[in-house]
Design a protein around this motif. Structure first.
Motif, PDB file in Angstrom:
ATOM      1  N   UNK A 277     -15.873  38.313  -7.127  1.00  0.00           N
ATOM      2  CA  UNK A 277     -16.454  39.141  -8.175  1.00  0.00           C
ATOM      3  C   UNK A 277     -15.876  40.549  -8.021  1.00  0.00           C
ATOM      4  N   UNK A 278     -15.426  41.155  -9.110  1.00  0.00           N
ATOM      5  CA  UNK A 278     -14.730  42.441  -8.978  1.00  0.00           C
ATOM      6  C   UNK A 278     -14.773  43.227 -10.276  1.00  0.00           C
ATOM      7  N   UNK A 279     -14.495  44.512 -10.145  1.00  0.00           N
ATOM      8  CA  UNK A 279     -14.320  45.365 -11.321  1.00  0.00           C
ATOM      9  C   UNK A 279     -12.891  45.227 -11.836  1.00  0.00           C
ATOM     10  N   UNK A 280     -12.621  45.815 -12.996  1.00  0.00           N
ATOM     11  CA  UNK A 280     -11.309  45.630 -13.622  1.00  0.00           C
ATOM     12  C   UNK A 280     -10.172  46.261 -12.824  1.00  0.00           C
ATOM     13  N   UNK A 281     -10.493  47.132 -11.861  1.00  0.00           N
ATOM     14  CA  UNK A 281      -9.449  47.706 -11.023  1.00  0.00           C
ATOM     15  C   UNK A 281      -8.679  46.642 -10.263  1.00  0.00           C
ATOM     16  N   UNK A 282      -9.337  45.527  -9.959  1.00  0.00           N
ATOM     17  CA  UNK A 282      -8.644  44.418  -9.312  1.00  0.00           C
ATOM     18  C   UNK A 282      -7.845  43.608 -10.326  1.00  0.00           C
ATOM     19  N   UNK A 283      -8.507  43.127 -11.379  1.00  0.00           N
ATOM     20  CA  UNK A 283      -7.868  42.212 -12.315  1.00  0.00           C
ATOM     21  C   UNK A 283      -6.765  42.886 -13.138  1.00  0.00           C
ATOM     22  N   UNK A 284      -6.832  44.209 -13.326  1.00  0.00           N
ATOM     23  CA  UNK A 284      -5.778  44.923 -14.048  1.00  0.00           C
ATOM     24  C   UNK A 284      -4.517  45.093 -13.202  1.00  0.00           C
ATOM     25  N   UNK A 324       4.834  52.633  -9.621  1.00  0.00           N
ATOM     26  CA  UNK A 324       5.262  52.985 -10.985  1.00  0.00           C
ATOM     27  C   UNK A 324       6.203  51.959 -11.616  1.00  0.00           C
ATOM     28  N   UNK A 325       6.792  51.074 -10.814  1.00  0.00           N
ATOM     29  CA  UNK A 325       7.756  50.108 -11.343  1.00  0.00           C
ATOM     30  C   UNK A 325       7.182  48.699 -11.473  1.00  0.00           C
ATOM     31  N   UNK A 326       5.932  48.551 -11.174  1.00  0.00           N
ATOM     32  CA  UNK A 326       5.291  47.236 -11.169  1.00  0.00           C
ATOM     33  C   UNK A 326       4.798  46.891 -12.573  1.00  0.00           C
ATOM     34  N   UNK A 332       1.086  44.520 -19.069  1.00  0.00           N
ATOM     35  CA  UNK A 332       1.411  43.411 -19.964  1.00  0.00           C
ATOM     36  C   UNK A 332       0.458  43.373 -21.148  1.00  0.00           C
ATOM     37  N   UNK A 333      -0.819  43.617 -20.885  1.00  0.00           N
ATOM     38  CA  UNK A 333      -1.793  43.622 -21.976  1.00  0.00           C
ATOM     39  C   UNK A 333      -1.540  44.792 -22.915  1.00  0.00           C
ATOM     40  N   UNK A 341       4.237  50.305 -21.848  1.00  0.00           N
ATOM     41  CA  UNK A 341       3.634  50.730 -20.585  1.00  0.00           C
ATOM     42  C   UNK A 341       4.239  49.919 -19.447  1.00  0.00           C
ATOM     43  N   UNK A 342       4.468  50.557 -18.322  1.00  0.00           N
ATOM     44  CA  UNK A 342       4.892  49.873 -17.113  1.00  0.00           C
ATOM     45  C   UNK A 342       4.203  50.526 -15.925  1.00  0.00           C
TER      46      UNK A 342
END
Length: 359
Positions: A277-284, A324-326, A332-333, A341-342
């Motif tokens: 279970x996590x906040x969007x900081x993980x899934x983003x 910054x390069x990831x 992607x969204x 965006x990158x």
């Protein structure tokens, strides 16, 4: 009552007949005390089995005494138990410097329940294990509001309701709604908004009930595969569903959703299941494939192993968020929404890792 017991009582009262001058010296209370002591000393334990007991306490009070007695037989064990650990980082923690770049916020990070604008809780009541995460909406800083206050108070309210048993295991959205109502009725005025995800495990049925509002969420991993996941709720890109309390003069400008708008689900669990279970900081910042790699490093079902794995996941997500390069899931969204965006998305990250075990 046995004949033997009657004969003992007869001999006892014959022995206790006092002379006349003693009757005048002793009060009725003292004489009664003597009789009581003599009775106790002359009656065998087996004789008491036939004596009816007349309670002077109300029936309900007697039942409470019986139920709370230490001699009550232990309850049957639940078919499963949950081992959980929580960790996280504030977006103000720089991985390159390995330290915070600004002074601590009003709510200390050492609380271990607040990471930046994120907040979480883990609690239980009887057969229910309950936990949740909330992500305070950072846009409130433009109005001079600390976004972490709303998320923390929302999780505190939900935890209080769990501890006092004021919830139904099969209704996590109602628990979230009740927690939000506690904030509305608080004597201290509060402004802000937050996403939220509530998880309830009914250990007696080995069943999970979930409610997710916004872009925090969960994954259930079984034998290395994601078998259940939350559905992200957004009004449009980077604007998730959220609970809000806003000033009257700016209400029209703010997003308002209800706890009843949460996406809810119910499913059975199996021993060995991992619940992330996590906040969007993980899934983003971490796709499911990377999360599964980290989960595969889990050694056993002990708390220290689960805590170490949760920490490893949160730390990796934090490192990626500052790359910054990831090409992150967030980037992607954004591109699917027409934005070039990158890179990772610097954000607060809260991770709760839970395991279903049978011992």
């Amino acid at each position: 009552m046995s004949v033997n017991f009657h004969s003992k009582l007869g001999r006892l009262f014959t022995t206790l007949q006092p002379p006349l001058f003693l009757s005048r010296m002793f009060s009725v209370m003292n004489y009664g005390r003597v009789v009581a002591r003599a009775l106790v000393n002359s009656v065998c334990p087996g004789d008491l089995e036939h004596i009816p007991i007349v309670s002077v306490f109300p029936r309900r009070a007697l039942q409470r005494e019986i139920h709370s007695s230490p001699t009550t037989a232990p309850a049957q064990p639940f078919p499963c138990r949950i081992v959980s650990a929580a960790c996280g980082f504030s977006k103000l923690d720089s991985p390159s410097k390995n330290s915070r770049r600004v002074p601590p916020a009003a709510v200390p990070h050492l609380d271990k329940r607040v990471f930046g604008d994120d907040a979480c809780f883990i609690s239980y009541h009887k057969a229910s294990e309950v936990w949740g995460v909330a992500d305070g909406v950072g846009g409130w800083r433009a109005y001079g509001v600390d976004p972490s206050l709303f998320s923390k108070k929302l999780m505190d309210a939900c935890e209080m309701l769990v501890k006092t048993g004021r919830f139904l295991p099969e209704q996590p959205a109602d628990l979230l709604a009740s927690g939000y109502q506690e904030l509305l009725e608080d004597k201290k005025p509060l402004v802000g908004s937050s996403t939220a995800c509530i998880m309830i495990v009914d250990k007696s049925k080995q069943t999970m009930h979930t409610a997710n509002l916004g872009d925090s969420g969960f994954r259930v991993v079984r034998k290395g595969e994601v078998v259940h996941r939350s559905i992200e709720q957004q009004h449009f890109f980077n604007t998730p569903y959220q609970l809000s309390i806003t000033p009257e003069d700016s209400r029209a400008e703010m997003v308002h959703d209800r706890a009843e708008d949460s996406d809810t689900a119910t499913f059975d669990l199996q021993l060995g299941d991992l619940i992330l279970t996590a906040t969007d900081g993980l899934f983003d910042n971490m796709p499911d494939s990377e999360i599964l790699k980290k989960l595969s490093e889990l050694k056993d079902n002990k708390y220290e192993s689960i805590k170490q794995t949760a920490w490893s996941i949160a730390e990796h997500a934090r490192d990626l968020s500052f790359d910054p390069d990831y090409l992150s899931p967030f980037a992607k969204q954004a591109r699917r929404s027409g934005m070039n965006v990158i890179g990772g998305k610097p954000d607060d990250i809260t991770v709760l890792l839970s395991m279903v075990t049978g011992d």
